[in-house]
Structures are given as structure tokens and as C-alpha cells.
Scaffold this motif. Structure first.
Motif, PDB file in Angstrom:
ATOM      1  N   PRO A   1       9.634   0.804   7.952  1.00  0.00           N
ATOM      2  CA  PRO A   1       9.576   2.278   7.971  1.00  0.00           C
ATOM      3  C   PRO A   1       9.478   2.875   6.567  1.00  0.00           C
ATOM      4  CG  PRO A   1      11.334   1.485   9.398  1.00  0.00           C
ATOM      5  CD  PRO A   1      10.823   0.296   8.646  1.00  0.00           C
ATOM      6  N   ALA A   2      10.181   2.267   5.598  1.00  0.00           N
ATOM      7  CA  ALA A   2      10.115   2.772   4.227  1.00  0.00           C
ATOM      8  C   ALA A   2       8.706   2.611   3.665  1.00  0.00           C
ATOM      9  CB  ALA A   2      11.127   2.041   3.347  1.00  0.00           C
ATOM     10  N   LEU A   3       8.068   1.488   3.963  1.00  0.00           N
ATOM     11  CA  LEU A   3       6.693   1.280   3.500  1.00  0.00           C
ATOM     12  C   LEU A   3       5.730   2.246   4.182  1.00  0.00           C
ATOM     13  CD1 LEU A   3       6.644  -2.604   3.283  1.00  0.00           C
ATOM     14  CD2 LEU A   3       6.571  -0.994   1.386  1.00  0.00           C
ATOM     15  N   ALA A   4       5.999   2.556   5.451  1.00  0.00           N
ATOM     16  CA  ALA A   4       5.158   3.535   6.150  1.00  0.00           C
ATOM     17  C   ALA A   4       5.290   4.916   5.500  1.00  0.00           C
ATOM     18  CB  ALA A   4       5.537   3.596   7.630  1.00  0.00           C
ATOM     19  N   VAL A   5       6.524   5.300   5.172  1.00  0.00           N
ATOM     20  CA  VAL A   5       6.749   6.584   4.501  1.00  0.00           C
ATOM     21  C   VAL A   5       6.067   6.593   3.142  1.00  0.00           C
ATOM     22  CG1 VAL A   5       8.529   8.042   3.430  1.00  0.00           C
ATOM     23  CG2 VAL A   5       8.875   7.133   5.729  1.00  0.00           C
ATOM     24  N   LEU A   6       6.193   5.494   2.413  1.00  0.00           N
ATOM     25  CA  LEU A   6       5.541   5.396   1.107  1.00  0.00           C
ATOM     26  C   LEU A   6       4.021   5.509   1.245  1.00  0.00           C
ATOM     27  CD1 LEU A   6       5.895   4.944  -1.926  1.00  0.00           C
ATOM     28  CD2 LEU A   6       5.763   2.483  -1.482  1.00  0.00           C
ATOM     29  N   GLY A   7       3.475   4.884   2.270  1.00  0.00           N
ATOM     30  CA  GLY A   7       2.034   4.983   2.514  1.00  0.00           C
ATOM     31  C   GLY A   7       1.606   6.406   2.790  1.00  0.00           C
ATOM     32  N   VAL A   8       2.406   7.129   3.565  1.00  0.00           N
ATOM     33  CA  VAL A   8       2.099   8.534   3.845  1.00  0.00           C
ATOM     34  C   VAL A   8       2.194   9.354   2.565  1.00  0.00           C
ATOM     35  CG1 VAL A   8       2.901  10.601   5.070  1.00  0.00           C
ATOM     36  CG2 VAL A   8       2.752   8.415   6.266  1.00  0.00           C
ATOM     37  N   TYR A   9       3.221   9.088   1.748  1.00  0.00           N
ATOM     38  CA  TYR A   9       3.346   9.785   0.465  1.00  0.00           C
ATOM     39  C   TYR A   9       2.087   9.604  -0.371  1.00  0.00           C
ATOM     40  CZ  TYR A   9       8.372  10.861   0.518  1.00  0.00           C
ATOM     41  OH  TYR A   9       9.594  11.365   0.779  1.00  0.00           O
ATOM     42  N   VAL A  10       1.653   8.350  -0.509  1.00  0.00           N
ATOM     43  CA  VAL A  10       0.490   8.064  -1.343  1.00  0.00           C
ATOM     44  C   VAL A  10      -0.758   8.704  -0.762  1.00  0.00           C
ATOM     45  CG1 VAL A  10      -1.027   6.211  -2.152  1.00  0.00           C
ATOM     46  CG2 VAL A  10       1.453   5.957  -2.313  1.00  0.00           C
ATOM     47  N   TYR A  11      -0.947   8.573   0.545  1.00  0.00           N
ATOM     48  CA  TYR A  11      -2.134   9.146   1.187  1.00  0.00           C
ATOM     49  C   TYR A  11      -2.147  10.669   1.039  1.00  0.00           C
ATOM     50  CZ  TYR A  11      -5.528  10.330   4.763  1.00  0.00           C
ATOM     51  OH  TYR A  11      -6.607  10.850   5.424  1.00  0.00           O
ATOM     52  N   ARG A  12      -1.024  11.305   1.334  1.00  0.00           N
ATOM     53  CA  ARG A  12      -0.962  12.772   1.261  1.00  0.00           C
ATOM     54  C   ARG A  12      -1.118  13.255  -0.172  1.00  0.00           C
ATOM     55  NH1 ARG A  12      -3.006  15.167   4.816  1.00  0.00           N
ATOM     56  NH2 ARG A  12      -2.669  14.027   6.687  1.00  0.00           N
ATOM     57  N   ARG A  13      -0.513  12.532  -1.107  1.00  0.00           N
ATOM     58  CA  ARG A  13      -0.624  12.934  -2.501  1.00  0.00           C
ATOM     59  C   ARG A  13      -2.079  12.842  -2.959  1.00  0.00           C
ATOM     60  NH1 ARG A  13       0.242  16.332  -6.050  1.00  0.00           N
ATOM     61  NH2 ARG A  13       0.527  15.599  -8.149  1.00  0.00           N
ATOM     62  N   SER A  14      -2.774  11.813  -2.508  1.00  0.00           N
ATOM     63  CA  SER A  14      -4.191  11.697  -2.845  1.00  0.00           C
ATOM     64  C   SER A  14      -4.974  12.850  -2.240  1.00  0.00           C
ATOM     65  CB  SER A  14      -4.754  10.371  -2.331  1.00  0.00           C
ATOM     66  OG  SER A  14      -4.116   9.303  -2.980  1.00  0.00           O
ATOM     67  N   ASP A  15      -4.634  13.221  -1.003  1.00  0.00           N
ATOM     68  CA  ASP A  15      -5.279  14.368  -0.357  1.00  0.00           C
ATOM     69  C   ASP A  15      -5.018  15.648  -1.144  1.00  0.00           C
ATOM     70  OD1 ASP A  15      -6.733  13.543   1.782  1.00  0.00           O
ATOM     71  OD2 ASP A  15      -5.332  14.266   3.311  1.00  0.00           O
ATOM     72  N   GLU A  16      -3.761  15.823  -1.568  1.00  0.00           N
ATOM     73  CA  GLU A  16      -3.397  17.036  -2.286  1.00  0.00           C
ATOM     74  C   GLU A  16      -4.123  17.140  -3.619  1.00  0.00           C
ATOM     75  OE1 GLU A  16       0.792  16.589  -2.477  1.00  0.00           O
ATOM     76  OE2 GLU A  16       1.068  17.055  -0.362  1.00  0.00           O
ATOM     77  N   LYS A  17      -4.374  15.996  -4.230  1.00  0.00           N
ATOM     78  CA  LYS A  17      -5.090  15.990  -5.498  1.00  0.00           C
ATOM     79  C   LYS A  17      -6.587  16.144  -5.292  1.00  0.00           C
ATOM     80  CE  LYS A  17      -2.060  13.203  -8.366  1.00  0.00           C
ATOM     81  NZ  LYS A  17      -1.988  11.964  -9.149  1.00  0.00           N
ATOM     82  N   GLY A  18      -7.022  16.216  -4.059  1.00  0.00           N
ATOM     83  CA  GLY A  18      -8.440  16.371  -3.778  1.00  0.00           C
ATOM     84  C   GLY A  18      -9.172  15.046  -3.720  1.00  0.00           C
ATOM     85  N   GLY A  19      -8.450  13.979  -3.435  1.00  0.00           N
ATOM     86  CA  GLY A  19      -9.088  12.676  -3.291  1.00  0.00           C
ATOM     87  C   GLY A  19      -9.606  12.125  -4.607  1.00  0.00           C
ATOM     88  N   VAL A  20      -8.922  12.453  -5.713  1.00  0.00           N
ATOM     89  CA  VAL A  20      -9.334  11.936  -7.011  1.00  0.00           C
ATOM     90  C   VAL A  20      -9.124  10.431  -7.001  1.00  0.00           C
ATOM     91  CG1 VAL A  20      -8.845  11.971  -9.485  1.00  0.00           C
ATOM     92  CG2 VAL A  20      -8.690  14.074  -8.151  1.00  0.00           C
ATOM     93  N   PRO A  21     -10.182   9.644  -7.267  1.00  0.00           N
ATOM     94  CA  PRO A  21     -10.029   8.201  -7.208  1.00  0.00           C
ATOM     95  C   PRO A  21      -9.135   7.686  -8.321  1.00  0.00           C
ATOM     96  CG  PRO A  21     -12.197   8.753  -8.031  1.00  0.00           C
ATOM     97  CD  PRO A  21     -11.525  10.050  -7.639  1.00  0.00           C
ATOM     98  N   GLY A  22      -8.353   6.674  -8.007  1.00  0.00           N
ATOM     99  CA  GLY A  22      -7.515   6.021  -8.999  1.00  0.00           C
ATOM    100  C   GLY A  22      -8.332   5.028  -9.802  1.00  0.00           C
ATOM    101  N   PRO A  23      -7.638   4.141 -10.527  1.00  0.00           N
ATOM    102  CA  PRO A  23      -8.357   3.198 -11.374  1.00  0.00           C
ATOM    103  C   PRO A  23      -9.240   2.241 -10.587  1.00  0.00           C
ATOM    104  CG  PRO A  23      -6.004   2.716 -11.325  1.00  0.00           C
ATOM    105  CD  PRO A  23      -6.210   4.006 -10.612  1.00  0.00           C
ATOM    106  N   PHE A  24      -8.927   2.047  -9.308  1.00  0.00           N
ATOM    107  CA  PHE A  24      -9.726   1.139  -8.498  1.00  0.00           C
ATOM    108  C   PHE A  24     -10.634   1.879  -7.525  1.00  0.00           C
ATOM    109  CE2 PHE A  24      -5.816  -1.133  -9.607  1.00  0.00           C
ATOM    110  CZ  PHE A  24      -6.379  -2.134 -10.379  1.00  0.00           C
ATOM    111  N   GLY A  25     -10.674   3.223  -7.616  1.00  0.00           N
ATOM    112  CA  GLY A  25     -11.486   4.005  -6.695  1.00  0.00           C
ATOM    113  C   GLY A  25     -12.956   3.653  -6.769  1.00  0.00           C
ATOM    114  N   THR A  26     -13.485   3.499  -7.972  1.00  0.00           N
ATOM    115  CA  THR A  26     -14.889   3.161  -8.137  1.00  0.00           C
ATOM    116  C   THR A  26     -15.170   1.760  -7.617  1.00  0.00           C
ATOM    117  OG1 THR A  26     -14.940   4.550 -10.093  1.00  0.00           O
ATOM    118  CG2 THR A  26     -16.758   3.009  -9.821  1.00  0.00           C
TER     119      THR A  26
END
Length: 184
Positions: free
Chosen positions: A146-171
Motif C-alpha cells: 500500500p505504501a508503494l501504491a501511495v508513492l506511485g500515486v504521488y509520483v504520477y500526480r506530481r508529474s501531472d501537476e508539473k505538466g508531464g515534464v519528462p525526467g532524466p529518463f523521459g527522452t
């Protein structure tokens, strides 16, 4: 609802290019109104009625535009709320509120690192206890899910909030995702 809108695309070109989630929201608002206005319930019937009466077509186009505008207003409000939340977090005097997401991520990473180090230690220093240690760790990992699921949601939502800015591995991920299946 999508098939309904697809049949009306030639008559209402503003719908072209909308994202699926927004198109679905527009359909929820627009389709019942178009059905009521034309007196038809099937897409072909509505399309025929609109082709036969230009004034009716104009009214339905206005309905579509109003529905799209309402969906966009809802999206702007959603983004305003996210922005206000993020500003409150960033401006908070409490360092934990401001750093809760990263702290939670680092804590989970630390727990997984400790588990890995414990298993490595037991494997080297007490190999006879390795099976019991791995069993205990696997039982403990169900607590982490459950903690990993919450962390996954945090990361996904934070990426959404930033407008889907790719990280270092996005490209790299984008390039790998576009490879042909037979390419190696």
C-alpha cells in the motif's frame, strides 16, 4: 457516447483534436441536449436532421461549443485548486508539510534498502537462516505494497501537476517506447 460524437464530427469540427477524457465529458453534456433539440435519439437521425436544417445545425454547434467551454472551465478550476494546494504546501512554515512527498519517498527507499542489506548480510554471515529471513521479508513486503501504491500515486500526480515534464529518463523512455517490435 464516443461513437455518437464520431458520427457528428463532420458537422461539428470543433470536436476534432480533443483528448479522450475531455471528449467524454463533452459528450456527457452535449449528447442529451442534442437529442432533445433534434428529437432524435440515434446518431444517424441527428446527423440527418442537422443536414436538413442549417438553423438547427447552428444551434447544435452552439451547444457543442458551450459544452466544450464548460469542460475547459472545469479543468481550469481543477488546476486552480491544485495550484493553491501546491502553493500552500510550498509556503508552509512546517518543513514536514512542505517536504512530505519527498520524505515519504525517501523513507520507503530506505526501508527497501535496509531489507536488501539485511538479506545480503544474512546470506553472507548466516546462510542457514536465509530461507527464514527471505520468508519474513516477503511477508513484510505485503505491508509495503500500500505504501508503494501511495508513492506511485504521488509520483504520477506530481508529474501531472508539473505538466508531464519528462525526467532524466523521459527522452530515453520515449525513444524505447517508439521502437518497432522487431528491432533489437
Amino acid at each position: 457516447m464516443f461513437s455518437f460524437l464520431l458520427s457528428l464530427l463532420p458537422l461539428i469540427p470543433d470536436l476534432v483534436g480533443m483528448a479522450d477524457d475531455k471528449l467524454g465529458k463533452v459528450a456527457e453534456r452535449f449528447v442529451p441536449a442534442a437529442q432533445a433539440l433534434t428529437g432524435q435519439s440515434e446518431p444517424d437521425g441527428i446527423a440527418a436532421a442537422l443536414k436538413a436544417d442549417p438553423a438547427l445545425l447552428l444551434q447544435v454547434q452552439k451547444l457543442a461549443t458551450s459544452a466544450m467551454l464548460a469542460v475547459e472551465r472545469d479543468e481550469v478550476e481543477r488546476l486552480r485548486i491544485i495550484n493553491a494546494t501546491m502553493q500552500n504546501e510550498a509556503n508552509s512554515k512546517d518543513p514536514f508539510v512542505r517536504r512530505m512527498r519527498p520524505a515519504f519517498g525517501y523513507l520507503i527507499a530506505l526501508v527497501i534498502l535496509l531489507q536488501t542489506l539485511i538479506i545480503a548480510y544474512v546470506a553472507v554471515m548466516h546462510p542457514s537462516d536465509l530461507a527464514a529471513t527471505i520468508t519474513a521479508m516477503s511477508q513484510m513486503s505485503s505491508i509495503l505494497l500500500p505504501a508503494l501504491a501511495v508513492l506511485g500515486v504521488y509520483v504520477y500526480r506530481r508529474s501531472d501537476e508539473k505538466g508531464g515534464v519528462p525526467g532524466p529518463f523521459g527522452t530515453l523512455a520515449g525513444v524505447l517506447g517508439k521502437r518497432k517490435p522487431d528491432a533489437r
